[in-house]
Design a protein around this motif. Structure first.
Motif, PDB file in Angstrom:
ATOM      1  N   VAL A 193      -1.465   5.578   6.000  1.00 44.40           N
ATOM      2  CA  VAL A 193      -1.359   4.128   6.212  1.00 44.40           C
ATOM      3  C   VAL A 193      -0.495   3.852   7.443  1.00 44.40           C
ATOM      4  O   VAL A 193      -0.837   3.024   8.284  1.00 44.40           O
ATOM      5  CB  VAL A 193      -0.789   3.421   4.962  1.00 44.40           C
ATOM      6  CG1 VAL A 193      -0.470   1.968   5.257  1.00 44.40           C
ATOM      7  CG2 VAL A 193      -1.769   3.531   3.793  1.00 44.40           C
ATOM      8  N   LEU A 194       0.605   4.566   7.545  1.00 49.75           N
ATOM      9  CA  LEU A 194       1.486   4.387   8.702  1.00 49.75           C
ATOM     10  C   LEU A 194       0.819   4.867   9.992  1.00 49.75           C
ATOM     11  O   LEU A 194       0.983   4.251  11.047  1.00 49.75           O
ATOM     12  CB  LEU A 194       2.808   5.110   8.466  1.00 49.75           C
ATOM     13  CG  LEU A 194       3.621   4.575   7.271  1.00 49.75           C
ATOM     14  CD1 LEU A 194       4.858   5.426   7.041  1.00 49.75           C
ATOM     15  CD2 LEU A 194       3.992   3.117   7.462  1.00 49.75           C
ATOM     16  N   ALA A 195       0.037   5.939   9.915  1.00 49.82           N
ATOM     17  CA  ALA A 195      -0.682   6.425  11.093  1.00 49.82           C
ATOM     18  C   ALA A 195      -1.724   5.397  11.544  1.00 49.82           C
ATOM     19  O   ALA A 195      -1.946   5.213  12.752  1.00 49.82           O
ATOM     20  CB  ALA A 195      -1.360   7.763  10.795  1.00 49.82           C
ATOM     21  N   GLY A 196      -2.360   4.720  10.591  1.00 49.25           N
ATOM     22  CA  GLY A 196      -3.311   3.661  10.934  1.00 49.25           C
ATOM     23  C   GLY A 196      -2.637   2.535  11.703  1.00 49.25           C
ATOM     24  O   GLY A 196      -3.225   1.946  12.614  1.00 49.25           O
ATOM     25  N   SER A 197      -1.404   2.244  11.341  1.00 49.39           N
ATOM     26  CA  SER A 197      -0.655   1.216  12.069  1.00 49.39           C
ATOM     27  C   SER A 197      -0.377   1.659  13.500  1.00 49.39           C
ATOM     28  O   SER A 197      -0.408   0.845  14.421  1.00 49.39           O
ATOM     29  CB  SER A 197       0.668   0.927  11.353  1.00 49.39           C
ATOM     30  OG  SER A 197       0.424   0.302  10.126  1.00 49.39           O
ATOM     31  N   LEU A 198      -0.113   2.933  13.674  1.00 48.36           N
ATOM     32  CA  LEU A 198       0.125   3.442  15.028  1.00 48.36           C
ATOM     33  C   LEU A 198      -1.141   3.339  15.879  1.00 48.36           C
ATOM     34  O   LEU A 198      -1.066   3.045  17.068  1.00 48.36           O
ATOM     35  CB  LEU A 198       0.628   4.886  14.968  1.00 48.36           C
ATOM     36  CG  LEU A 198       2.010   5.078  14.341  1.00 48.36           C
ATOM     37  CD1 LEU A 198       2.354   6.561  14.246  1.00 48.36           C
ATOM     38  CD2 LEU A 198       3.074   4.328  15.124  1.00 48.36           C
ATOM     39  N   LEU A 199      -2.293   3.564  15.278  1.00 42.98           N
ATOM     40  CA  LEU A 199      -3.546   3.406  16.014  1.00 42.98           C
ATOM     41  C   LEU A 199      -3.774   1.946  16.404  1.00 42.98           C
ATOM     42  O   LEU A 199      -4.285   1.660  17.488  1.00 42.98           O
ATOM     43  CB  LEU A 199      -4.724   3.914  15.186  1.00 42.98           C
ATOM     44  CG  LEU A 199      -4.805   5.430  15.014  1.00 42.98           C
ATOM     45  CD1 LEU A 199      -5.929   5.793  14.062  1.00 42.98           C
ATOM     46  CD2 LEU A 199      -4.994   6.109  16.351  1.00 42.98           C
ATOM     47  N   ALA A 200      -3.373   1.044  15.527  1.00 45.66           N
ATOM     48  CA  ALA A 200      -3.514  -0.383  15.835  1.00 45.66           C
ATOM     49  C   ALA A 200      -2.658  -0.761  17.035  1.00 45.66           C
ATOM     50  O   ALA A 200      -3.045  -1.630  17.830  1.00 45.66           O
ATOM     51  CB  ALA A 200      -3.150  -1.230  14.625  1.00 45.66           C
ATOM     52  N   ASN A 222       3.690   9.492  -5.881  1.00 46.37           N
ATOM     53  CA  ASN A 222       4.134  10.635  -5.081  1.00 46.37           C
ATOM     54  C   ASN A 222       3.039  11.138  -4.142  1.00 46.37           C
ATOM     55  O   ASN A 222       2.926  12.334  -3.894  1.00 46.37           O
ATOM     56  CB  ASN A 222       4.639  11.775  -5.974  1.00 46.37           C
ATOM     57  CG  ASN A 222       5.942  11.420  -6.642  1.00 46.37           C
ATOM     58  OD1 ASN A 222       6.803  10.788  -6.039  1.00 46.37           O
ATOM     59  ND2 ASN A 222       6.092  11.812  -7.896  1.00 46.37           N
ATOM     60  N   ASN A 223       2.250  10.238  -3.637  1.00 43.96           N
ATOM     61  CA  ASN A 223       1.176  10.579  -2.725  1.00 43.96           C
ATOM     62  C   ASN A 223       1.653  10.305  -1.295  1.00 43.96           C
ATOM     63  O   ASN A 223       1.304   9.298  -0.681  1.00 43.96           O
ATOM     64  CB  ASN A 223      -0.085   9.772  -3.065  1.00 43.96           C
ATOM     65  CG  ASN A 223      -1.328  10.411  -2.516  1.00 43.96           C
ATOM     66  OD1 ASN A 223      -1.259  11.165  -1.551  1.00 43.96           O
ATOM     67  ND2 ASN A 223      -2.454  10.104  -3.123  1.00 43.96           N
ATOM     68  N   TRP A 224       2.438  11.241  -0.780  1.00 45.82           N
ATOM     69  CA  TRP A 224       3.053  11.084   0.530  1.00 45.82           C
ATOM     70  C   TRP A 224       2.020  11.119   1.653  1.00 45.82           C
ATOM     71  O   TRP A 224       2.196  10.478   2.687  1.00 45.82           O
ATOM     72  CB  TRP A 224       4.106  12.183   0.750  1.00 45.82           C
ATOM     73  CG  TRP A 224       5.267  12.015  -0.159  1.00 45.82           C
ATOM     74  CD1 TRP A 224       5.382  12.515  -1.433  1.00 45.82           C
ATOM     75  CD2 TRP A 224       6.448  11.273   0.084  1.00 45.82           C
ATOM     76  NE1 TRP A 224       6.579  12.138  -1.986  1.00 45.82           N
ATOM     77  CE2 TRP A 224       7.268  11.374  -1.068  1.00 45.82           C
ATOM     78  CE3 TRP A 224       6.919  10.538   1.156  1.00 45.82           C
ATOM     79  CZ2 TRP A 224       8.506  10.770  -1.164  1.00 45.82           C
ATOM     80  CZ3 TRP A 224       8.165   9.944   1.063  1.00 45.82           C
ATOM     81  CH2 TRP A 224       8.932  10.058  -0.088  1.00 45.82           C
ATOM     82  N   ILE A 225       0.945  11.842   1.442  1.00 42.71           N
ATOM     83  CA  ILE A 225      -0.082  11.953   2.477  1.00 42.71           C
ATOM     84  C   ILE A 225      -0.755  10.601   2.698  1.00 42.71           C
ATOM     85  O   ILE A 225      -0.963  10.176   3.840  1.00 42.71           O
ATOM     86  CB  ILE A 225      -1.116  13.039   2.107  1.00 42.71           C
ATOM     87  CG1 ILE A 225      -0.437  14.408   2.119  1.00 42.71           C
ATOM     88  CG2 ILE A 225      -2.305  13.012   3.053  1.00 42.71           C
ATOM     89  CD1 ILE A 225      -1.296  15.529   1.591  1.00 42.71           C
ATOM     90  N   LEU A 285       0.826  -1.207   0.000  1.00 42.71           N
ATOM     91  CA  LEU A 285       0.000   0.000   0.000  1.00 42.71           C
ATOM     92  C   LEU A 285       0.859   1.256   0.000  1.00 42.71           C
ATOM     93  O   LEU A 285       0.608   2.192  -0.765  1.00 42.71           O
ATOM     94  CB  LEU A 285      -0.931   0.020   1.219  1.00 42.71           C
ATOM     95  CG  LEU A 285      -2.193  -0.807   1.121  1.00 42.71           C
ATOM     96  CD1 LEU A 285      -2.885  -0.873   2.475  1.00 42.71           C
ATOM     97  CD2 LEU A 285      -3.128  -0.243   0.074  1.00 42.71           C
ATOM     98  N   VAL A 286       1.859   1.288   0.856  1.00 44.52           N
ATOM     99  CA  VAL A 286       2.744   2.452   0.920  1.00 44.52           C
ATOM    100  C   VAL A 286       3.521   2.589  -0.387  1.00 44.52           C
ATOM    101  O   VAL A 286       3.661   3.696  -0.922  1.00 44.52           O
ATOM    102  CB  VAL A 286       3.693   2.352   2.140  1.00 44.52           C
ATOM    103  CG1 VAL A 286       4.785   3.397   2.079  1.00 44.52           C
ATOM    104  CG2 VAL A 286       2.903   2.477   3.430  1.00 44.52           C
TER     105      VAL A 286
END
Length: 171
Positions: free
Chosen positions: A117-124, A109-112, A101-102
Motif C-alpha cells: 500500500v505504501l509502495a503504491g503511494s510512492l508510485l502515485a 500481521n500482514n506486513w507485506i 488499509l495499512v
C-alpha cells in the motif's frame, strides 16, 4: 496523456478497495467503504481539473500542462490538492483511506500488504509529480497564446473546488 494515466490510477484505487475487502476484517471493510467515497472525491476533482485544461488548451497531454501553474492557478491548485490526496498525504481523504488499509493489514500481521500500500503511494508521487513539474516548473509552450490560456469560468471552478475542499474537510 494525463487522462489515461488517471484512468490507470483508478484501476489501482479499485485494487485498494478489493484489498480492504480481502482482508476479511471490520477494519478492512471500513477501509474499502471509505476509499470508495474518497476515491470519488479525489478522482472527481482530478478529472474536473483535466477537463478544465482541455477546455482552455485543447489537449490533455502532459506537454499541454507546461506553464499552467501561472496561467490557470486555481485549476492547477485544485489538481495539486487532489493529487496530494491520491498520494495519501496527511490531512487529505487519501491519507485516511490508506491509514485504514495499512491498519487492517497490520492487524493481521500482514506486513507485506502494508508495504505494498505504501509502495503504491510512492508510485502515485511519480505520476502526479510529473504533471505538477510540467505545470509549475516548465514554461508555457510558444504555440499557446498566453491571452487565450486563462482560468476557466467560475461555473467550472466551483464544483471542482467543492470536491477539493471536501478532500480536505473529510481528511
Amino acid at each position: 496523456n494525463v487522462k489515461t494515466v488517471l484512468a490507470y490510477s483508478s484501476v489501482a484505487q479499485i485494487g485498494y478497495m478489493i484489498l480492504g475487502l480481502s482482508l476479511v476484517s471490520v477494519t478492512g471493510l471500513i477501509a474499502s467503504l471509505i476509499h470508495i467515497f474518497n476515491h470519488a472525491l479525489m478522482k472527481g476533482a482530478l478529472f474536473m481539473a483535466v477537463g478544465a485544461v482541455f477546455y482552455r488548451v485543447g489537449s490533455v497531454d502532459i506537454q499541454a500542462f507546461r506553464g499552467l501553474g501561472k496561467q490557470m492557478p486555481f485549476t492547477m491548485a485544485a489538481f495539486t490538492i487532489a493529487g496530494l490526496s491520491i498520494i495519501g498525504v496527511p490531512l487529505t481523504v487519501g491519507f485516511v483511506s490508506k491509514w485504514y488499509l495499512v491498519t487492517a493489514a497490520l492487524e493481521q500481521n500482514n506486513w507485506i500488504v502494508a508495504a505494498l500500500v505504501l509502495a503504491g503511494s510512492l508510485l502515485a508521487i511519480i505520476y502526479i509529480g510529473r504533471v505538477l513539474e510540467a505545470a509549475y516548473f516548465q514554461k508555457l509552450p510558444e504555440s499557446h497564446d498566453p491571452a487565450k490560456v486563462k482560468e476557466v469560468p467560475l461555473l467550472m471552478l466551483a464544483p471542482m473546488w467543492i470536491l477539493v475542499l471536501a478532500n480536505i474537510y473529510f481528511g
